[in-house]
Design a protein around this motif. Structure first.
Motif, PDB file in Angstrom:
ATOM      1  N   VAL A  24      25.180 -16.345  69.823  1.00 27.29           N
ATOM      2  CA  VAL A  24      23.917 -16.980  69.432  1.00 27.29           C
ATOM      3  C   VAL A  24      23.135 -17.354  70.691  1.00 27.29           C
ATOM      4  O   VAL A  24      21.948 -17.040  70.820  1.00 27.29           O
ATOM      5  N   CYS A  25      23.793 -17.995  71.643  1.00 26.09           N
ATOM      6  CA  CYS A  25      23.131 -18.436  72.876  1.00 26.09           C
ATOM      7  C   CYS A  25      22.552 -17.267  73.664  1.00 26.09           C
ATOM      8  O   CYS A  25      21.427 -17.344  74.170  1.00 26.09           O
ATOM      9  N   VAL A  26      23.305 -16.191  73.763  1.00 26.66           N
ATOM     10  CA  VAL A  26      22.859 -15.020  74.525  1.00 26.66           C
ATOM     11  C   VAL A  26      21.586 -14.422  73.908  1.00 26.66           C
ATOM     12  O   VAL A  26      20.702 -13.960  74.620  1.00 26.66           O
ATOM     13  N   ARG A  27      21.493 -14.469  72.583  1.00 26.52           N
ATOM     14  CA  ARG A  27      20.304 -13.915  71.911  1.00 26.52           C
ATOM     15  C   ARG A  27      19.030 -14.662  72.253  1.00 26.52           C
ATOM     16  O   ARG A  27      17.936 -14.124  72.118  1.00 26.52           O
ATOM     17  N   TYR A  28      19.137 -15.911  72.671  1.00 30.88           N
ATOM     18  CA  TYR A  28      17.948 -16.732  72.909  1.00 30.88           C
ATOM     19  C   TYR A  28      17.638 -16.956  74.388  1.00 30.88           C
ATOM     20  O   TYR A  28      16.774 -17.760  74.707  1.00 30.88           O
ATOM     21  N   THR A  29      18.334 -16.279  75.275  1.00 26.04           N
ATOM     22  CA  THR A  29      18.115 -16.509  76.695  1.00 26.04           C
ATOM     23  C   THR A  29      17.938 -15.197  77.442  1.00 26.04           C
ATOM     24  O   THR A  29      18.191 -14.128  76.904  1.00 26.04           O
ATOM     25  N   GLN A  30      17.549 -15.330  78.702  1.00 29.43           N
ATOM     26  CA  GLN A  30      17.352 -14.140  79.524  1.00 29.43           C
ATOM     27  C   GLN A  30      18.501 -13.910  80.499  1.00 29.43           C
ATOM     28  O   GLN A  30      18.547 -12.888  81.152  1.00 29.43           O
ATOM     29  N   SER A  31      19.397 -14.879  80.606  1.00 31.50           N
ATOM     30  CA  SER A  31      20.511 -14.701  81.536  1.00 31.50           C
ATOM     31  C   SER A  31      21.780 -15.330  80.974  1.00 31.50           C
ATOM     32  O   SER A  31      21.731 -16.236  80.144  1.00 31.50           O
ATOM     33  N   ARG A  32      22.887 -14.858  81.448  1.00 32.20           N
ATOM     34  CA  ARG A  32      24.183 -15.403  81.046  1.00 32.20           C
ATOM     35  C   ARG A  32      24.294 -16.872  81.470  1.00 32.20           C
ATOM     36  O   ARG A  32      24.839 -17.699  80.750  1.00 32.20           O
ATOM     37  N   PHE A  33      23.738 -17.181  82.633  1.00 31.57           N
ATOM     38  CA  PHE A  33      23.759 -18.548  83.156  1.00 31.57           C
ATOM     39  C   PHE A  33      23.053 -19.504  82.190  1.00 31.57           C
ATOM     40  O   PHE A  33      23.586 -20.558  81.851  1.00 31.57           O
ATOM     41  N   GLU A  34      21.855 -19.123  81.742  1.00 29.98           N
ATOM     42  CA  GLU A  34      21.103 -19.931  80.768  1.00 29.98           C
ATOM     43  C   GLU A  34      21.888 -20.080  79.467  1.00 29.98           C
ATOM     44  O   GLU A  34      21.957 -21.158  78.881  1.00 29.98           O
ATOM     45  N   ALA A  35      22.470 -18.978  79.002  1.00 33.52           N
ATOM     46  CA  ALA A  35      23.242 -18.988  77.753  1.00 33.52           C
ATOM     47  C   ALA A  35      24.416 -19.953  77.864  1.00 33.52           C
ATOM     48  O   ALA A  35      24.703 -20.706  76.925  1.00 33.52           O
ATOM     49  N   GLU A  36      25.088 -19.951  79.005  1.00 31.39           N
ATOM     50  CA  GLU A  36      26.229 -20.846  79.199  1.00 31.39           C
ATOM     51  C   GLU A  36      25.799 -22.304  79.207  1.00 31.39           C
ATOM     52  O   GLU A  36      26.501 -23.168  78.669  1.00 31.39           O
ATOM     53  N   ASP A  37      24.645 -22.596  79.804  1.00 31.15           N
ATOM     54  CA  ASP A  37      24.116 -23.970  79.785  1.00 31.15           C
ATOM     55  C   ASP A  37      23.897 -24.441  78.354  1.00 31.15           C
ATOM     56  O   ASP A  37      24.308 -25.537  77.980  1.00 31.15           O
ATOM     57  N   ILE A  38      23.236 -23.615  77.572  1.00 26.86           N
ATOM     58  CA  ILE A  38      22.953 -23.957  76.177  1.00 26.86           C
ATOM     59  C   ILE A  38      24.261 -24.094  75.403  1.00 26.86           C
ATOM     60  O   ILE A  38      24.438 -25.024  74.608  1.00 26.86           O
ATOM     61  N   PHE A  39      25.167 -23.158  75.639  1.00 28.35           N
ATOM     62  CA  PHE A  39      26.467 -23.140  74.962  1.00 28.35           C
ATOM     63  C   PHE A  39      27.200 -24.471  75.162  1.00 28.35           C
ATOM     64  O   PHE A  39      27.666 -25.099  74.206  1.00 28.35           O
ATOM     65  N   GLU A  69      30.450 -23.740  59.618  1.00 29.30           N
ATOM     66  CA  GLU A  69      29.927 -22.782  60.603  1.00 29.30           C
ATOM     67  C   GLU A  69      28.404 -22.791  60.610  1.00 29.30           C
ATOM     68  O   GLU A  69      27.777 -22.715  61.658  1.00 29.30           O
ATOM     69  N   GLY A  70      27.798 -22.885  59.435  1.00 29.24           N
ATOM     70  CA  GLY A  70      26.338 -22.968  59.352  1.00 29.24           C
ATOM     71  C   GLY A  70      25.811 -24.208  60.048  1.00 29.24           C
ATOM     72  O   GLY A  70      24.786 -24.158  60.739  1.00 29.24           O
ATOM     73  N   TRP A  71      26.512 -25.330  59.880  1.00 29.68           N
ATOM     74  CA  TRP A  71      26.124 -26.580  60.531  1.00 29.68           C
ATOM     75  C   TRP A  71      26.213 -26.415  62.049  1.00 29.68           C
ATOM     76  O   TRP A  71      25.297 -26.802  62.777  1.00 29.68           O
ATOM     77  N   VAL A  72      27.307 -25.825  62.525  1.00 28.61           N
ATOM     78  CA  VAL A  72      27.493 -25.602  63.960  1.00 28.61           C
ATOM     79  C   VAL A  72      26.414 -24.655  64.488  1.00 28.61           C
ATOM     80  O   VAL A  72      25.780 -24.921  65.514  1.00 28.61           O
ATOM     81  N   ARG A  73      26.184 -23.554  63.771  1.00 31.88           N
ATOM     82  CA  ARG A  73      25.182 -22.562  64.192  1.00 31.88           C
ATOM     83  C   ARG A  73      23.807 -23.206  64.319  1.00 31.88           C
ATOM     84  O   ARG A  73      23.066 -22.935  65.263  1.00 31.88           O
ATOM     85  N   ARG A  74      23.453 -24.076  63.368  1.00 31.50           N
ATOM     86  CA  ARG A  74      22.144 -24.725  63.404  1.00 31.50           C
ATOM     87  C   ARG A  74      22.004 -25.561  64.676  1.00 31.50           C
ATOM     88  O   ARG A  74      20.946 -25.578  65.305  1.00 31.50           O
ATOM     89  N   ILE A  75      23.071 -26.268  65.063  1.00 33.17           N
ATOM     90  CA  ILE A  75      23.040 -27.049  66.311  1.00 33.17           C
ATOM     91  C   ILE A  75      22.803 -26.123  67.502  1.00 33.17           C
ATOM     92  O   ILE A  75      21.994 -26.419  68.385  1.00 33.17           O
ATOM     93  N   PHE A  76      23.471 -24.976  67.517  1.00 31.87           N
ATOM     94  CA  PHE A  76      23.307 -24.031  68.632  1.00 31.87           C
ATOM     95  C   PHE A  76      21.896 -23.446  68.668  1.00 31.87           C
ATOM     96  O   PHE A  76      21.281 -23.365  69.730  1.00 31.87           O
ATOM     97  N   VAL A  77      21.370 -23.061  67.517  1.00 34.08           N
ATOM     98  CA  VAL A  77      20.011 -22.504  67.469  1.00 34.08           C
ATOM     99  C   VAL A  77      19.002 -23.568  67.901  1.00 34.08           C
ATOM    100  O   VAL A  77      18.118 -23.300  68.729  1.00 34.08           O
ATOM    101  N   ASN A  78      19.142 -24.792  67.377  1.00 34.44           N
ATOM    102  CA  ASN A  78      18.214 -25.857  67.755  1.00 34.44           C
ATOM    103  C   ASN A  78      18.300 -26.192  69.239  1.00 34.44           C
ATOM    104  O   ASN A  78      17.276 -26.452  69.880  1.00 34.44           O
ATOM    105  N   THR A  79      19.492 -26.170  69.790  1.00 31.27           N
ATOM    106  CA  THR A  79      19.661 -26.422  71.223  1.00 31.27           C
ATOM    107  C   THR A  79      18.971 -25.327  72.031  1.00 31.27           C
ATOM    108  O   THR A  79      18.299 -25.607  73.031  1.00 31.27           O
ATOM    109  N   ALA A  80      19.103 -24.080  71.589  1.00 31.72           N
ATOM    110  CA  ALA A  80      18.441 -22.961  72.278  1.00 31.72           C
ATOM    111  C   ALA A  80      16.918 -23.102  72.196  1.00 31.72           C
ATOM    112  O   ALA A  80      16.214 -22.873  73.185  1.00 31.72           O
ATOM    113  N   ILE A  81      16.413 -23.484  71.034  1.00 32.15           N
ATOM    114  CA  ILE A  81      14.968 -23.668  70.868  1.00 32.15           C
ATOM    115  C   ILE A  81      14.480 -24.822  71.731  1.00 32.15           C
ATOM    116  O   ILE A  81      13.432 -24.731  72.381  1.00 32.15           O
ATOM    117  N   ASN A  82      15.230 -25.918  71.760  1.00 31.20           N
ATOM    118  CA  ASN A  82      14.858 -27.049  72.633  1.00 31.20           C
ATOM    119  C   ASN A  82      14.840 -26.625  74.092  1.00 31.20           C
ATOM    120  O   ASN A  82      13.952 -27.022  74.857  1.00 31.20           O
TER     121      ASN A  82
END
Length: 181
Positions: free
Chosen positions: A33-48, A68-81
């Motif tokens: 999920v994190c990788v889909r919303y970022t341009q680098s692995r480093f950014e994805a790891e920060d969000i993760f 899992e849906g609850w967890v995914r929503r937290i990850f998507v919202n964190t990526a959007i933030n």
């Protein structure tokens, strides 16, 4: 092997061994999920890491349904933030008059793997990629995407149309280069 309910209960008690089990259970899917919303692995790891901290910190607010849906929503919202914090100030235009263009050549898509398709999606400009992921992968509608990204609903539709058009071009180039081999 522990049941999901036991893992959640252990995490609510702050037990590190259960937090580790939860991490192992969801880390691969949530990193994707994190990788889909970022341009680098480093950014994805920060969000993760930030999102997992939020999961553990807020696990008491989980009140049933798909965990899992609850967890995914937290990850998507964190990526959007993360996107909001890091995006450059740019003027958002309302493209509500532009109609959505849907690629017609589905044959190309059926010949490539999901991994190859995600590599092509990651080549899209950030705005296109975010809207594409939220709409196509996560299943949000344009009104919800507009609210999440602070853009007009029409802009979301336009970004999706442009993402699809650009993906179609990338797929055609990919198909040509694959056939040349």
């Amino acid at each position: 092997m522990y049941a999901e309910e036991e893992i959640i209960a252990g995490c609510r008690q702050g037990k590190a061994s259960f937090q580790e089990k939860l991490y192992q259970l969801y880390s691969r899917r949530m990193m994707a999920v994190c990788v889909r919303y970022t341009q680098s692995r480093f950014e994805a790891e920060d969000i993760f890491h930030e999102a997992f901290v939020k999961v553990f910190k807020n696990i008491d607010t989980y009140s049933g349904g798909s965990f899992e849906g609850w967890v995914r929503r937290i990850f998507v919202n964190t990526a959007i933030n993360h996107y909001h914090k890091n995006r450059r100030l740019q003027e958002q235009l309302d493209y509500s008059t532009i109609e959505e263009v849907t690629p017609t050549d589905e044959d190309i898509i059926s010949t490539i793997s999901g991994q190859e398709l995600m590599e092509l999606v990651n080549q899209l400009p950030e705005g296109y990629r975010l809207v594409f992921n939220l709409y196509v992968v996560e299943g949000y509608n344009h009104r919800e995407i507009g609210e999440m990204l602070s853009i007009a609903e029409g802009t979301s539709k336009s970004q999706l149309a442009k993402a699809k058009a650009q993906l179609k071009k990338l797929l055609q180039k990919y198909s040509i280069s694959e056939n040349a081999d």
